[in-house]
Write a protein that holds these residues in place. Structure first.
Motif, PDB file in Angstrom:
ATOM      1  N   ASN A 153       0.791  -1.216   0.000  1.00  8.20           N
ATOM      2  CA  ASN A 153       0.000   0.000   0.000  1.00  8.20           C
ATOM      3  C   ASN A 153       0.830   1.276   0.000  1.00  8.20           C
ATOM      4  OD1 ASN A 153      -2.507  -1.463   0.223  1.00  8.20           O
ATOM      5  ND2 ASN A 153      -1.918  -1.877   2.324  1.00  8.20           N
ATOM      6  N   SER A 154       2.163   1.145   0.133  1.00 10.65           N
ATOM      7  CA  SER A 154       2.985   2.351   0.262  1.00 10.65           C
ATOM      8  C   SER A 154       4.389   2.126  -0.282  1.00 10.65           C
ATOM      9  CB  SER A 154       3.059   2.776   1.727  1.00 10.65           C
ATOM     10  OG  SER A 154       3.960   3.832   1.899  1.00 10.65           O
ATOM     11  N   PHE A 155       4.689   2.824  -1.373  1.00 14.84           N
ATOM     12  CA  PHE A 155       6.044   2.771  -1.918  1.00 14.84           C
ATOM     13  C   PHE A 155       7.034   3.394  -0.929  1.00 14.84           C
ATOM     14  CE2 PHE A 155       9.449   4.819  -4.476  1.00 14.84           C
ATOM     15  CZ  PHE A 155      10.033   3.662  -4.980  1.00 14.84           C
ATOM     16  N   ALA A 156       6.652   4.505  -0.319  1.00 17.55           N
ATOM     17  CA  ALA A 156       7.540   5.181   0.632  1.00 17.55           C
ATOM     18  C   ALA A 156       7.854   4.287   1.828  1.00 17.55           C
ATOM     19  CB  ALA A 156       6.910   6.488   1.104  1.00 17.55           C
ATOM     20  N   ARG A 157       6.868   3.585   2.330  1.00 15.33           N
ATOM     21  CA  ARG A 157       7.101   2.691   3.468  1.00 15.33           C
ATOM     22  C   ARG A 157       7.982   1.516   3.056  1.00 15.33           C
ATOM     23  NH1 ARG A 157       2.122   2.094   6.154  1.00 15.33           N
ATOM     24  NH2 ARG A 157       2.661   4.069   7.099  1.00 15.33           N
ATOM     25  N   THR A 158       7.848   1.055   1.823  1.00 14.29           N
ATOM     26  CA  THR A 158       8.710  -0.010   1.319  1.00 14.29           C
ATOM     27  C   THR A 158      10.166   0.437   1.335  1.00 14.29           C
ATOM     28  OG1 THR A 158       6.965  -0.962  -0.054  1.00 14.29           O
ATOM     29  CG2 THR A 158       9.245  -1.435  -0.692  1.00 14.29           C
ATOM     30  N   VAL A 159      10.418   1.639   0.832  1.00 10.40           N
ATOM     31  CA  VAL A 159      11.785   2.176   0.825  1.00 10.40           C
ATOM     32  C   VAL A 159      12.295   2.323   2.257  1.00 10.40           C
ATOM     33  CG1 VAL A 159      13.189   4.179   0.207  1.00 10.40           C
ATOM     34  CG2 VAL A 159      11.486   3.299  -1.392  1.00 10.40           C
ATOM     35  N   GLU A 160      11.450   2.803   3.139  1.00  7.05           N
ATOM     36  CA  GLU A 160      11.838   2.948   4.548  1.00  7.05           C
ATOM     37  C   GLU A 160      12.161   1.590   5.167  1.00  7.05           C
ATOM     38  OE1 GLU A 160      10.077   4.796   8.711  1.00  7.05           O
ATOM     39  OE2 GLU A 160       8.938   5.034   6.865  1.00  7.05           O
ATOM     40  N   ASN A 161      11.375   0.574   4.863  1.00 11.83           N
ATOM     41  CA  ASN A 161      11.626  -0.766   5.392  1.00 11.83           C
ATOM     42  C   ASN A 161      12.982  -1.297   4.927  1.00 11.83           C
ATOM     43  OD1 ASN A 161       9.136  -0.755   6.649  1.00 11.83           O
ATOM     44  ND2 ASN A 161       8.131  -1.986   5.072  1.00 11.83           N
ATOM     45  N   ILE A 162      13.295  -1.094   3.665  1.00  8.28           N
ATOM     46  CA  ILE A 162      14.592  -1.537   3.144  1.00  8.28           C
ATOM     47  C   ILE A 162      15.715  -0.827   3.886  1.00  8.28           C
ATOM     48  CG2 ILE A 162      16.099  -1.531   1.109  1.00  8.28           C
ATOM     49  CD1 ILE A 162      13.510  -1.894  -0.569  1.00  8.28           C
ATOM     50  N   PHE A 163      15.536   0.450   4.134  1.00  7.63           N
ATOM     51  CA  PHE A 163      16.528   1.237   4.872  1.00  7.63           C
ATOM     52  C   PHE A 163      16.742   0.663   6.275  1.00  7.63           C
ATOM     53  CE2 PHE A 163      17.476   4.939   7.619  1.00  7.63           C
ATOM     54  CZ  PHE A 163      18.676   5.322   7.062  1.00  7.63           C
ATOM     55  N   HIS A 164      15.656   0.383   6.991  1.00  7.78           N
ATOM     56  CA  HIS A 164      15.768  -0.152   8.351  1.00  7.78           C
ATOM     57  C   HIS A 164      16.399  -1.547   8.372  1.00  7.78           C
ATOM     58  CE1 HIS A 164      13.846   3.171  10.329  1.00  7.78           C
ATOM     59  NE2 HIS A 164      12.805   3.092   9.518  1.00  7.78           N
TER      60      HIS A 164
END
Length: 75
Positions: free
Chosen positions: A12-23
């Motif tokens: 549901n969220s491209f931005a959250r996907t990128v954030e998850n990869i970062f974490h």
């Protein structure tokens, strides 16, 4: 072990996907988990046998990689 993409992709969220990869990158850097390839050559993530190895330099080399994930690929 779990598929790396199943873990990090938020449908549901491209931005959250990128954030998850970062974490996840920090979890791997600190030695709490590791990435490897499954039989289909897809990345999986699994907990490390020894947690918290950030201060232990004898654990072997840790490599970094850069992945590209466009908004279109995410969709």
């Amino acid at each position: 072990p779990i598929s790396f993409f199943d873990l990090v992709i938020d449908p549901n969220s491209f931005a959250r996907t990128v954030e998850n990869i970062f974490h996840v990158s920090f979890i791997i850097r600190d030695g709490f988990a590791r990435l490897k390839l499954d039989d289909d050559k897809l990345p999986i993530i699994e907990p490390s046998k020894d947690e918290g190895r950030e201060n232990n330099h004898s654990t072997g080399a840790r490599n970094q990689v850069v992945i590209s994930l466009s908004h279109q690929e995410w969709k």
